[in-house]
Write an enzyme that holds these catalytic residues in place. Structure first.
Site, PDB file in Angstrom:
ATOM      1  N   ASP A   8       0.861  -1.187   0.000  1.00 32.94           N
ATOM      2  CA  ASP A   8       0.000   0.000   0.000  1.00 32.94           C
ATOM      3  C   ASP A   8       0.895   1.234   0.000  1.00 32.94           C
ATOM      4  O   ASP A   8       1.637   1.470   0.954  1.00 32.94           O
ATOM      5  CB  ASP A   8      -0.900  -0.015   1.235  1.00 32.94           C
ATOM      6  CG  ASP A   8      -2.022   1.000   1.159  1.00 32.94           C
ATOM      7  OD1 ASP A   8      -2.196   1.624   0.092  1.00 32.94           O
ATOM      8  OD2 ASP A   8      -2.722   1.181   2.172  1.00 32.94           O
ATOM      9  N   ASP A 103      -2.542   2.437  -6.313  1.00 32.88           N
ATOM     10  CA  ASP A 103      -1.564   2.525  -5.222  1.00 32.88           C
ATOM     11  C   ASP A 103      -1.535   1.321  -4.286  1.00 32.88           C
ATOM     12  O   ASP A 103      -0.881   1.367  -3.247  1.00 32.88           O
ATOM     13  CB  ASP A 103      -1.800   3.800  -4.399  1.00 32.88           C
ATOM     14  CG  ASP A 103      -3.166   3.816  -3.728  1.00 32.88           C
ATOM     15  OD1 ASP A 103      -4.048   3.066  -4.170  1.00 32.88           O
ATOM     16  OD2 ASP A 103      -3.339   4.590  -2.772  1.00 32.88           O
ATOM     17  N   GLU A 104      -2.216   0.236  -4.635  1.00 25.74           N
ATOM     18  CA  GLU A 104      -2.119  -0.946  -3.769  1.00 25.74           C
ATOM     19  C   GLU A 104      -2.361  -2.212  -4.572  1.00 25.74           C
ATOM     20  O   GLU A 104      -3.031  -2.208  -5.601  1.00 25.74           O
ATOM     21  CB  GLU A 104      -3.086  -0.861  -2.587  1.00 25.74           C
ATOM     22  CG  GLU A 104      -4.538  -0.814  -2.951  1.00 25.74           C
ATOM     23  CD  GLU A 104      -5.443  -0.872  -1.730  1.00 25.74           C
ATOM     24  OE1 GLU A 104      -5.168  -1.662  -0.794  1.00 25.74           O
ATOM     25  OE2 GLU A 104      -6.445  -0.139  -1.716  1.00 25.74           O
TER      26      GLU A 104
END
EC number: 2.7.7.7
Length: 354
Positions: A8, A103-104
């Site tokens: 993350d 983003d993860e």
């Protein structure tokens, strides 16, 4: 036993902006809607969070909490480019990658032989390479399944690593607050609390008939997660389940014709996104199953009306808009959204999170 890593990125959009403009690093910073409009905060850095600013917060509320907040509209091209760099780093360790957003992502490194197969050292090396090559920091969680890996990645944020070994699962979940379980929102947490259920140990000790009575089909998921059980595999198929566009309006709309006009403006935007997705390998194999119209009202209630087999045409969408409009209870409309749902096969449906 699987070895799952959840990566993350830390305040990703804001972090990219701070990397490219170091003068922003120590200022409260947020990416989101304009000051004059009624947008929402997409993400914010940690100095802004110290004032109580959070993702998904209305921009106006964020500015009241932090009047000196630096607000940027953002640059999606930059964020996508950084995300691709990060995805390329993941691919050095495994091809079992399930992106959740820019983003993860989940990574299954069960079969990775690097670092003698140590998932902890693999996660640490991924974080190190992300920083060296992009200048951005990432937090990671390592666990035997996806649910616990995601929980773990939030334990030592920012720029941290947290590991839950198979031997530690039982003790870790016993003290885990129920509101941290996926699918347990504010309302469900309130209902659990009223029943005296506050952490996973309470669920494990609760009578099954009580859970079924109050939570129905969700009772099974509550029991499994409260015991640290999650059998979902990392899904590498990037087939989308939905696609949508929406607009937060500068002023509440009180006339139905105004909503029709806004919907007509959203329609070509969604069509362009659908055309772009249809040109991808996953998109070519993904038929549209349903179309929906979403309205959010002045009192922040929201409703969605969907219909299967509906063509993406304005005249066919108007009955959906009309039905949603009838639910407003004399409130104005502050947001209008248009979305489509894709048909997924049975195998994919089995792997969806609850």
């Amino acid at each position: 036993m699987r070895k799952i890593i959840h990566i993350d990125m830390d305040c990703f959009f804001a972090a990219v902006e701070m990397r490219d403009n170091p003068a922003l690093k120590h200022l409260p910073l947020a990416i989101g809607g304009a000051r004059q409009a009624r947008g929402v905060i997409s993400t914010c850095n940690y100095p802004a969070r110290a004032y109580g600013v959070r993702s998904a917060m209305p921009t106006g509320q964020a500015l009241k909490l932090c009047p000196q907040l630096t607000l940027l509209s953002g640059n999606m091209d930059k964020y996508v480019a950084a995300s691709r760099q990060i995805r390329a780093i993941f691919a050095r360790y495994t091809d079992q990658i399930e992106p959740l957003s820019l983003d993860e992502a989940y990574l299954d490194v069960t079969d990775c032989t690097l670092f003698q197969g140590s998932a902890t050292r693999i996660a640490d090396d991924i974080r190190r390479n992300i920083f060296l090559e992009t200048g951005l920091t990432a937090s990671a969680g390592v666990a035997p399944n996806k649910f616990l890996a995601k929980i773990a990645s939030d334990e030592n944020k920012p720029d941290g690593l947290f590991v839950i070994t198979p031997a530690e699962v039982s003790e870790f979940v016993k003290r885990l607050p129920l509101q941290r379980l996926p699918g347990v929102g504010v309302k469900t947490a309130e209902r659990l609390s009223l029943l005296g259920l506050h952490n996973c140990a309470d669920i494990a000790a609760a009578p099954l008939p009580l859970l079924i009575k109050h939570f129905g089909a969700q009772a099974d998921n509550l029991l499994k997660r409260s015991q640290g059980i999650d059998e979902r595999a990392v899904c590498c198929n990037e087939q989308r389940k939905s696609l949508g566009v929406e607009r937060t309006l500068e002023h509440d709309l009180t006339q139905y014709t105004e909503c029709v006009e806004t919907l007509s403006q959203l329609l070509p935007q969604l069509q362009r996104r659908l055309d772009h997705y249809s040109n991808t390998a996953a998109g070519r194999l993904t038929p549209v199953q349903k179309v929906g119209v979403k309205l959010k009202f002045s009192d922040f209630r929201q409703t969605t009306v969907e219909k299967q087999g509906q063509p993406l045409q304005l005249d066919k969408l108007l009955p959906l808009l009309d039905e949603a409009w009838q639910r407003r209870s004399e409130q104005g409309v502050r947001l209008i959204g248009l979305q489509i749902g894709f048909k997924t096969n049975a195998l994919q449906q089995l792997s969806l999170p609850f």
